[in-house]
Enzyme design. Sequence first.
Site, PDB file in Angstrom:
ATOM      1  N   MET A 134       0.666  -1.193  -0.192  1.00 13.40           N
ATOM      2  CA  MET A 134       0.146  -0.465   0.433  1.00 13.40           C
ATOM      3  C   MET A 134       0.860   0.997  -0.079  1.00 13.40           C
ATOM      4  O   MET A 134       1.895   1.612   1.045  1.00 13.40           O
ATOM      5  CB  MET A 134      -1.031   0.011   1.144  1.00 13.40           C
ATOM      6  N   ASP A 136      -0.061   5.404  -1.042  1.00 16.42           N
ATOM      7  CA  ASP A 136      -0.246   7.136  -0.616  1.00 16.42           C
ATOM      8  C   ASP A 136      -1.687   6.623  -0.182  1.00 16.42           C
ATOM      9  O   ASP A 136      -2.906   6.230  -1.269  1.00 16.42           O
ATOM     10  CB  ASP A 136      -0.651   8.099  -1.533  1.00 16.42           C
ATOM     11  N   THR A 196      -2.715   8.244  -7.743  1.00 17.70           N
ATOM     12  CA  THR A 196      -3.511   9.132  -6.773  1.00 17.70           C
ATOM     13  C   THR A 196      -4.390  10.260  -7.097  1.00 17.70           C
ATOM     14  O   THR A 196      -4.129  11.131  -8.046  1.00 17.70           O
ATOM     15  CB  THR A 196      -2.236   9.923  -5.444  1.00 17.70           C
ATOM     16  N   ARG A 259       1.004  15.350 -12.122  1.00 18.17           N
ATOM     17  CA  ARG A 259       0.376  14.614 -11.242  1.00 18.17           C
ATOM     18  C   ARG A 259       0.252  14.305  -9.882  1.00 18.17           C
ATOM     19  O   ARG A 259      -0.230  15.804  -9.268  1.00 18.17           O
ATOM     20  CB  ARG A 259       0.911  12.902 -11.111  1.00 18.17           C
ATOM     21  N   ASP A 260      -1.370  14.010  -9.547  1.00 18.17           N
ATOM     22  CA  ASP A 260      -1.987  13.812  -7.932  1.00 18.17           C
ATOM     23  C   ASP A 260      -2.574  14.948  -7.709  1.00 18.17           C
ATOM     24  O   ASP A 260      -2.557  15.945  -7.317  1.00 18.17           O
ATOM     25  CB  ASP A 260      -0.462  13.703  -7.099  1.00 18.17           C
TER      26      ASP A 260
HETATM   27  N1  DQQ Z   1       2.419   7.824  -5.331  1.00 21.47           N
HETATM   28  C1  DQQ Z   1       1.607   7.698  -6.367  1.00 21.47           C
HETATM   29  C2  DQQ Z   1       1.898   8.487  -8.018  1.00 21.47           C
HETATM   30  C3  DQQ Z   1       2.246   9.850  -6.533  1.00 21.47           C
HETATM   31  C4  DQQ Z   1       2.974   9.121  -5.712  1.00 21.47           C
HETATM   32  C5  DQQ Z   1       2.214   6.290  -7.632  1.00 21.47           C
HETATM   33  C6  DQQ Z   1       3.525   9.663  -4.124  1.00 21.47           C
HETATM   34  O1  DQQ Z   1       0.708   9.589  -7.864  1.00 21.47           O
HETATM   35  O2  DQQ Z   1       3.137  10.819  -7.012  1.00 21.47           O
HETATM   36  O3  DQQ Z   1       2.219   5.487  -6.509  1.00 21.47           O
HETATM   37  O4  DQQ Z   1       3.746   9.156  -3.610  1.00 21.47           O
END
Ligand code: DQQ
Length: 648
Positions: A134, A136, A196, A259-260
Amino acid sequence: MDYPSSIVAEASNTEHAPYTPLQGQPSTVGPPTKLRRPLKVFSVTFASVIFLLSLVTLIINQSREPLPTPNKNPSPSTPKATSFAKREPRGVAEGVSAKSNPSFFSDGVSYNWTNAMLAWQRTAYHFQPQRNWMNDPDGPLFYMGWYHLFYQYNPDSAVWGNITWGHAVSRDLIHWFYLPFAMVPDQWYDTNGVWTGSATLLPDGQIMMLYTGDTNDSVQVQNLAYPANLSDPLLIDWIKYPGNPVLVPPTGIETDEFRDPTTGWVGPDGKWRITIGSRINETIGVSLVYQTTNFTTYELLEGFLHAVPGTGMWECVDFYPVAINGSQGLDTSANGPDIKHVLKASLDNTKVDYYALGTYDPVTDRWTPDNPKEDVGIGLRVDYGRYYASKTFYDQYKKRRILWGWINETDTEEDDLEKGWASVQTIPRAVLFDNKTGTNLLQWPVEEIESLRLNSTDFEEVLVEPGSVVPLDIGMAAQLDIFVEFETELISDSVVEEYGCSGGAVDRSSLGPFGILAIADQTLSELTPVFFRPVNSTDGTLKTYFCADETRSSKALDVFKQVYGSTVPVLEDEKLGMRVLVDHSIVESFAQGGRTVITSRIYPTEAIYGAARLFLFNNATSVNVKATLKIWELNSAFIRPFPFVDSN
Ligand code: DQQ
């Protein structure tokens, strides 16, 4: 599928069986001296005094000398070789921050873990999946009586990969039900991972889930998903918008640095905004702002919400308001004169979550830090320990803002594969602006954790003399909620000293360190000190450091151990106080009401099951310290699959 009607009551029932250790646990050591009242501190037996004195001499009382470390006293267990070759951490090649710790020994040695040691590491009241990897927390929200947590999950292994959205629900943020996966990587635009994202609750009741997908040719794009059935409180089924992706990397942004997406907020013009982390010119961390009215089409605004040179790629940006004078959290769209805005970024380069307080102008869509010297990425950390990729959400039910964070492993990937799981989420924390200092946030475990409290033990004004260790007789010490207040003698002619956290608990100065030793065995061969260190600094002020020293938390050589910490503001007339949540291999520590927080992930080999103990220590060279404590033993939480009933 139906949901049993008893589930609501069951979910909030706190009468659970205590944590049950597996067979094969090490035998417990003898009971420590009872120390319920200060007088009893002085009534320890001669043998105990000799024992403590020898400990002090052997272990503590060596000014500025390191204590024996596992490196110097290797455990009798023989490290075993594995077939893993040296390689870069997972995730880096895919364009995200490091997601594993390949063995730092060139021959790939791994500690000789027993099943009992590995089983003991599983937490009793922190959220973690039943097995596998596991990372984020994703899209947390409250909906129709249920808290929802989604998380980055590998259904196939204890290492990062095949990233899928795990899903769990809770009535109280403590007891959880695992649900079927919310989203799996099954489309060209997320086949390399459903990464994420964040949830936005619209005023008309719709839920917009924006997430990053890594496409079949490794481009980071933003996608939209929404619940298939809004009348389902568990939000089991999610539909990916057929027009995905809704956003692709704009000109000037690398395809693997986008991202995110955050939760959306509405501006005065009625349009929604979201922000997405990235990097420009190699080193400048930035947050792009998009406007939308429908969450399917977006306009990129010129410039950035904020940018900080030298901070590199920003992952998992979080942006939210806090009330300057208030005890409640705020909806993400709130703004006004009595509000500050928090901007948080997770730094890809260092794997550290930083935040800063500032002002958001909803007309220009720019955020300005209150103190440029404490800007995002160069000032305050959300948590000074092993912590990353945090995310908040507004809990409209209890009117509070809740923070989740990922506690990453510091053992090796080989160890994770052996134990079959990796990572834990922190206890959800309520976040408020600290209106006493005006310079920081306060984080505090959600009040629901109190429902786990069992018996408590009080200790009043326990005297801890310079260079001493005092055992606390509390029985089981693996699941605890500890409150400690320290009073120190006033010293008139204190010397100016240059100390911080980095020297750890063995680095003696006149006023510190003093604190607790968590998850320690009777002989103190393993221990995790969490401590204060007041220091007279050159500018004539008294500074206080709050630190956690993992360097002797485990005899395992292949575990990365560090001393964490920073200064904590202490106002005049305030006593020094810490709250520490102990949960097997997790120690979450909050100083001065949550101004500075440190999370430790530890891997004890001796201080496990009944052998785990709690001590007070004072390693200052000149001040006596008096400690007053209240310690609760905590029950285990129910965290298990949702008991669906087949209606056919
Ligand atoms: N974890 C995700 C990304 C993020 C990163 C990929 C941060 O979206 O930038 O598992 O831990």
